[in-house]
Design a protein around this motif. Structure first.
Motif, short mmCIF file in Angstrom:
data_model
loop_
_atom_site.label_atom_id
_atom_site.label_comp_id
_atom_site.label_asym_id
_atom_site.label_seq_id
_atom_site.Cartn_x
_atom_site.Cartn_y
_atom_site.Cartn_z
N ILE A 172 0.81 -1.22 0.00
CA ILE A 172 0.00 0.00 0.00
C ILE A 172 0.85 1.28 0.00
O ILE A 172 0.32 2.38 -0.02
CB ILE A 172 -0.96 0.05 1.21
N THR A 173 2.16 1.10 0.03
CA THR A 173 3.03 2.28 -0.02
C THR A 173 2.77 3.09 -1.28
O THR A 173 2.76 2.53 -2.38
CB THR A 173 4.50 1.83 0.00
N PRO A 174 2.57 4.40 -1.14
CA PRO A 174 2.31 5.20 -2.32
C PRO A 174 3.58 5.50 -3.12
O PRO A 174 3.97 6.64 -3.29
CB PRO A 174 1.70 6.48 -1.74
N SER A 175 4.25 4.46 -3.57
CA SER A 175 5.42 4.69 -4.41
C SER A 175 5.25 3.87 -5.68
O SER A 175 4.51 2.89 -5.69
CB SER A 175 6.70 4.28 -3.69
N ASP A 176 5.92 4.27 -6.69
CA ASP A 176 5.74 3.59 -7.98
C ASP A 176 7.09 3.16 -8.53
O ASP A 176 7.80 3.95 -9.15
CB ASP A 176 5.03 4.54 -8.95
N PRO A 177 7.46 1.91 -8.28
CA PRO A 177 8.79 1.44 -8.70
C PRO A 177 8.98 1.55 -10.21
O PRO A 177 10.08 1.86 -10.67
CB PRO A 177 8.80 -0.02 -8.26
N ALA A 178 7.90 1.32 -10.97
CA ALA A 178 8.03 1.36 -12.42
C ALA A 178 8.44 2.76 -12.85
O ALA A 178 9.35 2.95 -13.67
CB ALA A 178 6.72 0.95 -13.09
N GLN A 179 7.78 3.73 -12.26
CA GLN A 179 8.10 5.13 -12.54
C GLN A 179 9.56 5.42 -12.17
O GLN A 179 10.28 6.08 -12.91
CB GLN A 179 7.17 6.02 -11.72
#
Lengths: 306, 359, 327
Positions: B59-66
C-alpha cells in the motif's frame, strides 16, 4: 437497575480514590513527577499565550544560533520586535524556548491520542479474545505474536513509510505497537476472572453480562490499564521524538523535540544549548511518566509492590 | 551473560548432578520434542510477519516502475515496465511470488523462502547480499550492547537487591530511571559532543573494524537495556530472597555467598533471561537509530536509506530478515529456559500447556 | 535434669510502618534432652518467631531480638558470631518448615540440596556427601536414584519426606518442626509422622514440635507448652496439661475440640480474637477473652505459678494454688 449499579460503582470508586491517593502521595518522587507533568500540561495548553505559533515557526536568519539569554531584533508580522531568546535560537534564528513550548503541546497530543487509541482498540480486541475464546482468540493472539515479533522501532518505521508522512499516520504507527500490550492485559484478566467462582455465583443469581463486567471485570482491569497507559504515554512521546529525528514523524518547521534535535546535529559543536534543551525536555517528560507509572502501580496494586 | 553464573552453580561435579545438555537434545527426549514443536509453531508467525510487511509495502504510495523509467517515460513503456516488474498482478499473486519466486529474465528472483529477492531498484545490488554483508556489523553492535548491559546490569541489580534502600541502591535506581527514559539518539549526541568533539577520545563515526570507534555506539545502544535488566534483576532478586527455600538454605547453615549466588540467583535469573531476550529485539531496532547517528554501515542504515529511497524490495528483505532473526532469538531464549529452570521441561511437554505458555 | 535448650526472658519485636509488633514477650522455656516438646497456640501466637529465634534467624531490619538469652547445650546462641551460627544451623539444630511445596529450591536437584548440607557440615568429599544424601533419601522411603530429580517431580508428602531427610542429614541434636504436617493430606500426615517418630527415636533427637493440632501433641509429645500472644501460658507434661489443664486458655483450646461421646455439649469456641500484637492489653493478655476474669487481671501481668513442673501464668493460681488443686 443498571443506573443504580453505576451509582454504586462510582460511589465505591470515589472511596477507593481517596484511599489510593493516600498510598500514592507517600511516594514523594511520584508526586513531584505528577506536578511536573501538570506544569508541562499547562504549558502545552497555554502554548499560544506564551509564544505565537507563527513566531516560533518563522525564520529570522540574522538571529541564528544566539546563545541563551541573548537579545535580537526579529522582523515579525511586518514590524521589528526586540526579543530576548531565553534559551537561545536555532540555526534558522527561531526561539528555542518557544519551540519547546509548542513541542510540548505536540508531544502531549501524541502521547494521549496514541494511548487512547491503543486502549480502545486493544481493550476491545482483548475482550473479544478473552470472552469469546476459540477461533477469535487464536486469530487475535497470533496477530499479537506477529506484531510483537517485529521490533517496535522497525514496525513504526515501516508503517510510516507505507502510509506516508503525516501526523495521523504517525499516530497510527505509534499506537499499533502499543496495542498488543492492552490486548494481553484485558484478555488475561478476563480469562482469569470469568471462571472464578464469585463470577459464576453472580451469574447464578441472575446478574447480567453488563453487571458482571461493571462489577467484577472492570475494577480488575482498570489498575493494570492505568499503569500501562501512564508508562506508555512516556514511551509514545519517546517514539514520536525518534521518528521525527529520523525525518519520519513531524517535520520542521513544525516544532517537535525530536526534529529539533535532528536539526541541531550539525551545530552542536558551536551551540551545545541546541542539544541540551530539547533532550532534557524529552528526558524529564518520559522520566516523569515512568515514575508516575511506577508510583501508580505501587499504589493501585499491592501485589506488585516491591 | 547469565550462562557464566549458571555454569558456576554445580558443586558435585563428579556425581554429575548439574545439567546434562545432551540428555535434553537426545532424539525423542521431552526437550527435543518441545523444541521441534516450538519450531513448527514458528512457521505461521513468520508467515504472518512476511504477510504484514508485504501488505504494508504494497500500500506504499510509491511507484517502482516510474522510478525505474524516470519522469518522462511514454505511457506504453510505463505499462510494459509494470508488466515486467510483475506489478500489474493482483495482490495475492504478488505475495505468492514474493515467497516462492518470480520468473522473468530481468526482474526474476527465487523468492523469500529461497533467500533471494532479486536486486534493489535503486542500487541494483543483490538484496540479500547487501543484507548478509551488513548484518554482521549490526550484530556486533547489538551483541556488544547486550553483553555490556548484562555484565553491568546483573551485578548492579544484585548489589541493589542485597542492600535494598541503601545509598548505593538509590544511586543505581536513579541511574536506571534515567537510563530507561533517555532517548537513544540523544544519548548518542551527548556522547559524541562530550567524547568525540570535546575530549577527542573516541571517534564520532563508527566502523566495525575499529574497536575504539565502537565504544560510543555500544554504550549508546546498551543504556536502555542496561537500565531494564538492572531493574529486572533487582526486583526478581528481591522477590526470590523472600522465598521459603532461601530460608531453608539459611537454616541449613549455608553462607551468604552460597545463598545469593547458588540458591537465589539462578531462580532470579529466569525472568531476567526473558527480558534479555526481548531486549535483544529492541537492540536490533535501536541499532537502526544508533547506526544512523554514527554513520555505521549496518543493516539499520541500509533500511532507513531504503525507506527514504522507496526501495521496496530492499525494505521488504531487511524488515523480514530482522523479524525472522528476532523470532528465532526469542525461541532460543525460550529453549535456554530449559537449562535454567527444570520445571519448564515438564510444564511445556504437555500439549495444552504448550499452547497457553506460548501466548 | 539434662537441659538441651534454655530460653530466658526472650523478647522479639518486628517493625513495620513505624509500628512495633511484639511477637514474643518475656518468654521462658526449657527443653529436656531427647524429649519431644509440643508447642501449641493459635496462628500469630509467635510460635514460628520463637523457632527462628532459636536459630538466631530473626533478620535485622524488620525484626530484632530485644533481650533475653537462649542457651543451647550451655552455649549462648544469641552471642554467637555469624560463622559459628552457620556451623550450628543445619548441623546441631535443624528446622522443618510448614510448607514443603515452597521449602525446596526449584532449580536444584533434591540430592544436591541434601548433599550440600552434608558437605558443608561434615568432613566428607563431595562424592561421599552425595552417596550419604542418597542413603538419607532411602531412610525416608525415597529410592536413592531419585536424588537427581527436581522438587517439582515429587508430590507434597514426598517433598516433606525430602525436607525431613534434609533436616536430619547431619544428625542434629535439636529439631525444630514448624507444623510439619499442616500442608499435607491426613493419610500422608500419619505416614510422615510415623517416619519422623522412628528417626527421632533412633537418633535420640530432641524435638520442638510446633502445631495447632492438640491431637498430634497427645500422640507425639512428652511435654507441651501453650503459647498465647507471644508468651508461654502453661507448661507441663502432656499428662499434666491435658489431664488437668489449669490456664483458662488451655481449657478453652481443649473445649474447642470435638468430643464424640454421647451427651457431650456442643463445641465451645473461645470467644474473641487474639489481641493486636502492636497494642497488647495492660494486664493479662488473655483477660479480654477470659471466662474467669478477675479485677486484677486487667491491671497486673501474671507471673508463673508452679506445681512441681507444671507451670501456669494466671492470677487464679497466684495465691490459692492448693485450694485449686484440692477441688
Amino acid at each position: 437497575m443498571s443506573n443504580q449499579t453505576f451509582l454504586r460503582f462510582f460511589k465505591r470508586q470515589s472511596k477507593n480514590i481517596s484511599q489510593f491517593w493516600r498510598q500514592f502521595s507517600r511516594n514523594k518522587l511520584a508526586v513531584a513527577s505528577l506536578i511536573l507533568v501538570l506544569i508541562f500540561a499547562l504549558i502545552a495548553i497555554f502554548a499560544d499565550v506564551l509564544y505565537s505559533y507563527d513566531f516560533v515557526t518563522s525564520n529570522s536568519l540574522e538571529n541564528a544560533l544566539l546563545k541563551p539569554g541573548e537579545t535580537g531584533t526579529v522582523y515579525f508580522q511586518e514590524k521589528d520586535i526586540e526579543h530576548t531568546f531565553i534559551l537561545g535560537s536555532d540555526n534558522y534564528g527561531r526561539d528555542i524556548l518557544g519551540r519547546l513550548v509548542h513541542g510540548a503541546r505536540i508531544s502531549m497530543i501524541i502521547g494521549f491520542v496514541t494511548v487512547a487509541m491503543a486502549v480502545v482498540i486493544g481493550g476491545i480486541l482483548g475482550a473479544i479474545a478473552g470472552y469469546k475464546g476459540g477461533l477469535f482468540d487464536t486469530i487475535i493472539m497470533r496477530l499479537t505474536d506477529i506484531i510483537l515479533s517485529i521490533p517496535t522501532i522497525l514496525m513504526s518505521i515501516a508503517i510510516v513509510a507505507a502510509l506516508g508522512n503525516s501526523f495521523f499516520n504517525l499516530l497510527i504507527a505509534i499506537s499499533t505497537s502499543l496495542i498488543p500490550g492492552y490486548i494481553r492485559i484485558v484478555r488475561a484478566s478476563i480469562i482469569s476472572i470469568k471462571d472464578q467462582e464469585y463470577v459464576e455465583a453472580a451469574r447464578v443469581i441472575g446478574a447480567g453480562d453488563f453487571r458482571i463486567v461493571l462489577k467484577h471485570i472492570l475494577p480488575n482491569i482498570t489498575s493494570p490499564i492505568i499503569v500501562q497507559s501512564t508508562l506508555n504515554v512516556g514511551s509514545s512521546i519517546l517514539s514520536a521524538s525518534w521518528l521525527s529525528f529520523l525525518g519520519l514523524g513531524i517535520l520542521p518547521p513544525k516544532p517537535e523535540w525530536g526534529n529539533m534535535l535532528s536539526e541541531a546535529r550539525e551545530f552542536i559543536q558551536y551551540a551545545p544549548h541546541l542539544l541540551f534543551a530539547p533532550g532534557i525536555a524529552i528526558l524529564l517528560t518520559v522520566l516523569a511518566y515512568n515514575i508516575i507509572g511506577d508510583g501508580l502501580r505501587d499504589a493501585l496494586d499491592p501485589k506488585l509492590r516491591r | 551473560m547469565p550462562a557464566l553464573f549458571i555454569g558456576g552453580a554445580g558443586m558435585l561435579s563428579n556425581a554429575d548432578i548439574a545439567f546434562v545438555p545432551d540428555q535434553y537434545f537426545r532424539k525423542g527426549s521431552v526437550m527435543f520434542r518441545y523444541i521441534m514443536r516450538r519450531i513448527l509453531m514458528l512457521i505461521p508467525v513468520l508467515l504472518g510477519v512476511t504477510f504484514i510487511v508485504f501488505s504494508l509495502m504494497y500500500i506504499t504510495p510509491s511507484d517502482p516502475a516510474q522510478m525505474m523509467l524516470g519522469a518522462n517515460a511514454s505511457p506504453a513503456a510505463y505499462k510494459q515496465m509494470r508488466e515486467d516488474m510483475g506489478l500489474d498482478a493482483p495482490f495475492i499473486v504478488q505475495y505468492g511470488r514474493f515467497l516462492f519466486g518470480y520468473k522473468h529474465p530481468v526482474f526474476g528472483y527465487k523468492g523469500l523462502l529461497f533467500g533471494d529477492l532479486g536486486r534493489s531498484y535503486v542500487s541494483n545490488r543483490i538484496i540479500f547480499e547487501l543484507i548478509l554483508s551488513s548484518f554482521p556489523n549490526t550484530l556486533i553492535l547489538s551483541v556488544g550492547a547486550l553483553i555490556l548491559a548484562l555484565l553491568l546490569g546483573i551485578p548492579i541489580g544484585i548489589i541493589s537487591a542485597t542492600k535494598p534502600y541503601s545509598v548505593a541502591d538509590m544511586v543505581f535506581t536513579v541511574f536506571a530511571l534515567l537510563g530507561a527514559s533517555m532517548p537513544v539518539f540523544w544519548i548518542a549526541m551527548v556522547l559524541i559532543y562530550t567524547f568525540a568533539n570535546n575530549l577527542r577520545i573516541f571517534p564520532a563515526i563508527a566502523n566495525p573494524r575499529d574497536f575504539l570507534s565502537l565504544v560510543l555506539p555500544i554504550i549508546t545502544l546498551s543504556m536502555n537495556s542496561m537500565a531494564i535488566i538492572m531493574r529486572m534483576t533487582r526486583s526478581s532478586m528481591l522477590d526470590v530472597m523472600q522465598q521459603d527455600y532461601i530460608r531453608t538454605a539459611r537454616v541449613k547453615g549455608m553462607d551468604e555467598k552460597t545463598v545469593v549466588f547458588k540458591h537465589a540467583l539462578r531462580n532470579a535469573l529466569i525472568p531476567v533471561v526473558t527480558v534479555a531476550g526481548l531486549q535483544f529485539g529492541s537492540l536490533l531496532g535501536g541499532a537502526v537509530l544508533t547506526e544512523k547517528i554514527f554513520s555505521y554501515p549496518g543493516l539499520g542504515s541500509i533500511m532507513v536509506d531504503a525507506i527514504f529511497q522507496k526501495d521496496t524490495p530492499q525494505i521488504l528483505g531487511s524488515v523480514c530478515f530482522v523479524a525472522i532473526t528476532f523470532t528465532v532469538i526469542n525461541l532460543a531464549v525460550d529453549i535456554l529456559y530449559g537449562f535454567i529452570d527444570p520445571r519448564i521441561k515438564s510444564t511445556f511437554s504437555t500439549k495444552k500447556k504448550l499452547v497457553r505458555g506460548n501466548q | 535434669m539434662d537441659k538441651i535448650l534454655e530460653i530466658k526472658d526472650l523478647h522479639v519485636h518486628y517493625y513495620s510502618n513505624r509500628r512495633t509488633v511484639r511477637a514474643v514477650n518475656n518468654l521462658s522455656l526449657d527443653m529436656q534432652r531427647g524429649r519431644v516438646l509440643g508447642l501449641v497456640g493459635e496462628t500469630g501466637a509467635g510460635k514460628t518467631t520463637l523457632a527462628l529465634s532459636i536459630l538466631n534467624m530473626i533478620s535485622a531490619p524488620q525484626g530484632k531480638i530485644i533481650s533475653g538469652s537462649i542457651r543451647f547445650d550451655n552455649t549462648d546462641i544469641l552471642g554467637m558470631s555469624n560463622q559459628e551460627l552457620r556451623e550450628l544451623r543445619g548441623k546441631d539444630i535443624a528446622m522443618i518448615f510448614q510448607d514443603p511445596m515452597t521449602a525446596l529450591n526449584p532449580v536444584l536437584t533434591i540430592g544436591e540440596q541434601i548433599a550440600e548440607t552434608i558437605f558443608k557440615h561434615e568432613k566428607v568429599s563431595k562424592a561421599e556427601a552425595w552417596s550419604k544424601a542418597e542413603e538419607m533419601l532411602e531412610t525416608v522411603g525415597i529410592p536413592g536414584v531419585r536424588a537427581r530429580e527436581y522438587p517439582h517431580q515429587f508430590s507434597g508428602g514426598m517433598k516433606q519426606r525430602v525436607v525431613i531427610a534434609l533436616s536430619l542429614a547431619c544428625n542434629p541434636r535439636l529439631l525444630l518442626a514448624d507444623e510439619p504436617t499442616t500442608a499435607l493430606d491426613v493419610t500422608i500426615q500419619a505416614q510422615v509422622l510415623d517416619l519422623m517418630r522412628g528417626l527421632i527415636k533412633t537418633n535420640n533427637t530432641s524435638v520442638l514440635f510446633i502445631t495447632h493440632s492438640l491431637g498430634l501433641v497427645v500422640e507425639n509429645c512428652d511435654e507441651v507448652a501453650t503459647m498465647y500472644a507471644g508468651e508461654v501460658v502453661e507448661y507441663g507434661t502432656v499428662k499434666q496439661v491435658f489431664g488437668n489443664p489449669l490456664h483458662p486458655y488451655t481449657k478453652g483450646l481443649l473445649g474447642s475440640l470435638p468430643d464424640y461421646s454421647e451427651g457431650s455439649p456442643r463445641l465451645r469456641p473461645i470467644p474473641g480474637l487474639m489481641p493486636d500484637p502492636t497494642n497488647l492489653p495492660k494486664g493479662c493478655y488473655f483477660s479480654p477473652r477470659c471466662p474467669n476474669v478477675m479485677p486484677q487481671c486487667h491491671e497486673l501481668h501474671p507471673e508463673n505459678s508452679s506445681i512441681e513442673v507444671h507451670l501456669v501464668k494466671c492470677h487464679q493460681y497466684q495465691e490459692n494454688l492448693h485450694v485449686e488443686q484440692s477441688i
